[in-house]
Write a protein that holds these residues in place. Structure first.
Motif, PDB file in Angstrom:
ATOM      1  N   SER A   4      -5.434   4.472  -3.814  1.00 45.34           N
ATOM      2  CA  SER A   4      -5.378   5.665  -2.961  1.00 45.34           C
ATOM      3  C   SER A   4      -6.770   6.217  -2.680  1.00 45.34           C
ATOM      4  O   SER A   4      -6.945   7.427  -2.532  1.00 45.34           O
ATOM      5  N   ASP A  52      -6.297  10.729   1.491  1.00 45.59           N
ATOM      6  CA  ASP A  52      -6.245  12.063   2.100  1.00 45.59           C
ATOM      7  C   ASP A  52      -7.095  12.170   3.360  1.00 45.59           C
ATOM      8  O   ASP A  52      -7.428  13.271   3.796  1.00 45.59           O
ATOM      9  N   ILE A 102      -5.579   6.753   4.999  1.00 46.03           N
ATOM     10  CA  ILE A 102      -4.204   7.150   4.714  1.00 46.03           C
ATOM     11  C   ILE A 102      -3.219   6.462   5.662  1.00 46.03           C
ATOM     12  O   ILE A 102      -2.148   6.008   5.250  1.00 46.03           O
ATOM     13  N   ALA A 103      -3.581   6.330   6.930  1.00 41.39           N
ATOM     14  CA  ALA A 103      -2.703   5.662   7.895  1.00 41.39           C
ATOM     15  C   ALA A 103      -2.544   4.184   7.556  1.00 41.39           C
ATOM     16  O   ALA A 103      -1.443   3.622   7.663  1.00 41.39           O
ATOM     17  N   ILE A 157      -0.269   3.872   4.421  1.00 38.97           N
ATOM     18  CA  ILE A 157       1.128   4.113   4.777  1.00 38.97           C
ATOM     19  C   ILE A 157       1.683   2.937   5.574  1.00 38.97           C
ATOM     20  O   ILE A 157       2.821   2.494   5.355  1.00 38.97           O
ATOM     21  N   LYS A 172       4.970   0.906   4.500  1.00 40.81           N
ATOM     22  CA  LYS A 172       6.120   0.919   5.414  1.00 40.81           C
ATOM     23  C   LYS A 172       6.548  -0.491   5.807  1.00 40.81           C
ATOM     24  O   LYS A 172       7.706  -0.715   6.152  1.00 40.81           O
ATOM     25  N   ASN A 180      -2.154  13.738  -2.394  1.00 43.09           N
ATOM     26  CA  ASN A 180      -1.758  13.728  -0.988  1.00 43.09           C
ATOM     27  C   ASN A 180      -0.966  12.464  -0.647  1.00 43.09           C
ATOM     28  O   ASN A 180       0.062  12.515   0.039  1.00 43.09           O
ATOM     29  N   PHE A 181      -1.436  11.325  -1.167  1.00 37.99           N
ATOM     30  CA  PHE A 181      -0.750  10.067  -0.909  1.00 37.99           C
ATOM     31  C   PHE A 181       0.624  10.047  -1.574  1.00 37.99           C
ATOM     32  O   PHE A 181       1.587   9.491  -1.034  1.00 37.99           O
ATOM     33  N   LYS A 232       2.671  12.534  -1.916  1.00 34.83           N
ATOM     34  CA  LYS A 232       3.597  13.255  -1.045  1.00 34.83           C
ATOM     35  C   LYS A 232       4.080  12.360   0.093  1.00 34.83           C
ATOM     36  O   LYS A 232       5.254  12.399   0.475  1.00 34.83           O
ATOM     37  N   GLU A 233       3.175  11.550   0.622  1.00 38.01           N
ATOM     38  CA  GLU A 233       3.552  10.646   1.714  1.00 38.01           C
ATOM     39  C   GLU A 233       4.515   9.570   1.215  1.00 38.01           C
ATOM     40  O   GLU A 233       5.460   9.201   1.909  1.00 38.01           O
ATOM     41  N   LYS A 278       8.070  10.752   0.847  1.00 32.90           N
ATOM     42  CA  LYS A 278       8.789  10.848   2.119  1.00 32.90           C
ATOM     43  C   LYS A 278       9.387   9.508   2.524  1.00 32.90           C
ATOM     44  O   LYS A 278      10.423   9.451   3.177  1.00 32.90           O
ATOM     45  N   LEU A 279       8.720   8.427   2.136  1.00 35.54           N
ATOM     46  CA  LEU A 279       9.124   7.090   2.583  1.00 35.54           C
ATOM     47  C   LEU A 279      10.169   6.443   1.690  1.00 35.54           C
ATOM     48  O   LEU A 279      11.012   5.674   2.164  1.00 35.54           O
TER      49      LEU A 279
END
Length: 463
Positions: free
Chosen positions: A210, A214, A409-410, A413, A417, A439-440, A442-443, A446-447
């Motif tokens: 990570s 962020d 971060i993109a 993710i 994904k 921060n990562f 939290k992402e 969500k996934l």
């Protein structure tokens, strides 16, 4: 089965994961701590190296391999699994690391002798690194390697460095088979020379980095900015100092200066003196040219047009200390030197001779860990201490994170994904400072409908 997070937990350096199964004990990486945690390099391992059966390496950066010689000094004599390119780079990286430590301890001992203190020993010597290559088993990408009937490993391209890998472990224990995936360091999108990261189909457990969890990179604008900084600084008679990791970042910067420029800027740059002041980076150039199987389509196409992607007419390489010191008398030049975090090596000498000049530009193109000299400069320190001397910082400081070898971060993710069938059990977030990791996390929550943890340093977890 149990995993212990022996490094890169709530920090970026010292990557090391200790895994215990019913019948085996082994490591994923054995990296050196850098910056404010560097004192941990001299602490005993939280396991007995004599008990280890083998080590698997994700890639050859020092924060992932830097303590391998200590394993051997403390009784380890098992196999090391790595890709062919990683194995070749590892050999020169460890020798260079040992050489720097020998020089640093020699310098420190002169000071200690004057104070009547007991001399200190380097962490390890060049001699300690010489036996390591004979223990390396060079492993291909995308093929299951049978370690024993219960443990198989597969290397997937991580797109971070020549030979870098995502590690997938298939482990059978108590009639169960599980998959554990270590992301290693995932590469920034479209890194020069090498391929982008590969995706995986499925995993039970995921251990993922990570570093930039962020923030976002803007690579195209950063490249333009790099050219403008160089051109504007040199025109005014100032020097451009680029701290760069000798293996990976240095070669990528050469590629950018050689190829990713428009015709007009190419003309301007072709009249400038660009110096690669790192014997290690010079050696690494040859290994990069040897391992074209790791190149991406663009690099291969350029080679097909008979374009030398890493060497150009106004590039000069230095070998001797005398050649390096001679650069201190020059103005209006570009110096690419290591170490990338400014903790050791020739870069410290170039900073000493240039950081106090308002005509100098210092350009960071890689991550600066907390506590390192590079991080202090990046955090706008007014004064820094170099070789025991306090120096004022008048140079202009730039941070081009878009040129980093780490996914933002993109990118992180996107990789997660695209795990085709997802993660079934648990995700561990490592190799990041706490803010980035949180921060990562939290992402990731969500996934996936699985537990996401940020382990503490030396924490042990039952799988």
């Amino acid at each position: 089965m149990r995993i212990s997070f022996c490094g890169a937990a709530k920090l970026v350096t010292g990557s090391c994961y200790y895994i215990e199964t019913e019948n085996r004990k082994f490591l994923i990486d054995c990296g050196m701590f850098q910056g404010e945690k560097s004192e941990l390099n001299f602490e005993p391992f939280p396991f007995d190296p004599r008990d280890l059966d083998f080590v698997i390496i994700t890639h050859s950066h020092i924060d992932h391999i830097g303590r391998l010689p200590l394993l051997f000094k403390n009784g380890f004599n098992g196999s090391i699994f790595a890709t062919s390119a990683t194995a070749d780079l590892m050999e020169i990286m460890l020798k260079d690391s040992a050489h720097i430590q020998e020089l640093e301890s020699k310098w420190q001992n002169k000071k200690r002798q004057r104070k009547g203190l007991v001399p200190i020993k380097p962490l390890y010597t060049v001699e300690d690194t010489l036996r390591i290559p004979e223990y390396i088993i060079k492993s291909p990408y995308d093929r299951w390697i049978v370690i024993d009937e219960n443990i198989h490993v597969m290397f997937k391209d991580a797109g971070h460095l020549l030979g870098s890998s995502i590690i997938i472990l298939k482990i059978k224990e108590k009639n169960n088979e599980i998959l554990i995936t270590f992301s290693g360091d995932l590469g920034n999108y479209n890194i020069p020379i090498i391929r982008d990261y590969e995706y995986i189909d499925y995993t039970d457990y995921l251990i993922i980095e990570s570093t930039y969890g962020d923030r976002l990179h803007d690579k195209t604008e950063e490249i333009k900015k790099l050219y403008d900084i160089i051109i504007n600084t040199v025109k005014k008679g100032g020097n451009v100092i680029i701290p760069a990791f000798s293996v990976g970042r240095a070669q990528e910067i050469l590629y950018l200066l050689n190829y990713y420029i428009d015709i007009e800027k190419r003309k301007e740059l072709s009249n400038m003196e660009i110096y690669l002041d790192s014997p290690l980076a010079k050696e690494a150039l040859e290994i990069y040219e040897k391992h074209k199987e790791c190149y991406d389509e663009e690099a291969i196409n350029l080679l097909g047009q008979d374009i030398d992607i890493l060497r150009f007419n106004n590039l000069y390489t230095t070998s001797s200390a005398e050649e390096s010191m001679a650069l201190n008398d020059k103005n209006g030049i570009v110096i690419i030197s290591s170490s990338g975090m400014c903790e050791a090596g020739r870069i410290k000498h170039h900073l000493k001779h240039n950081i106090w000049k308002d005509t100098t530009s210092i350009v960071f193109v890689g991550y600066q860990a907390e506590g390192t000299l590079g991080r202090k400069i990046l955090d706008n320190a007014k004064k820094v201490r170099i070789f025991g001397e306090e120096m004022v910082v008048k140079a202009k400081v730039y941070n081009l994170t878009g040129l980093s070898g780490h996914a933002d971060i993109a990118g992180l993710i996107n990789w997660v994904k695209n795990i085709k069938n997802g993660v079934s059990k648990k995700i561990f977030i490592t190799h990041g400072e706490e803010k980035a990791s949180e921060n990562f996390k939290k992402e990731m929550e969500k996934l996936f409908n699985v537990s996401v943890l940020i382990p503490d340093l030396f924490e042990k977890v039952e799988l």
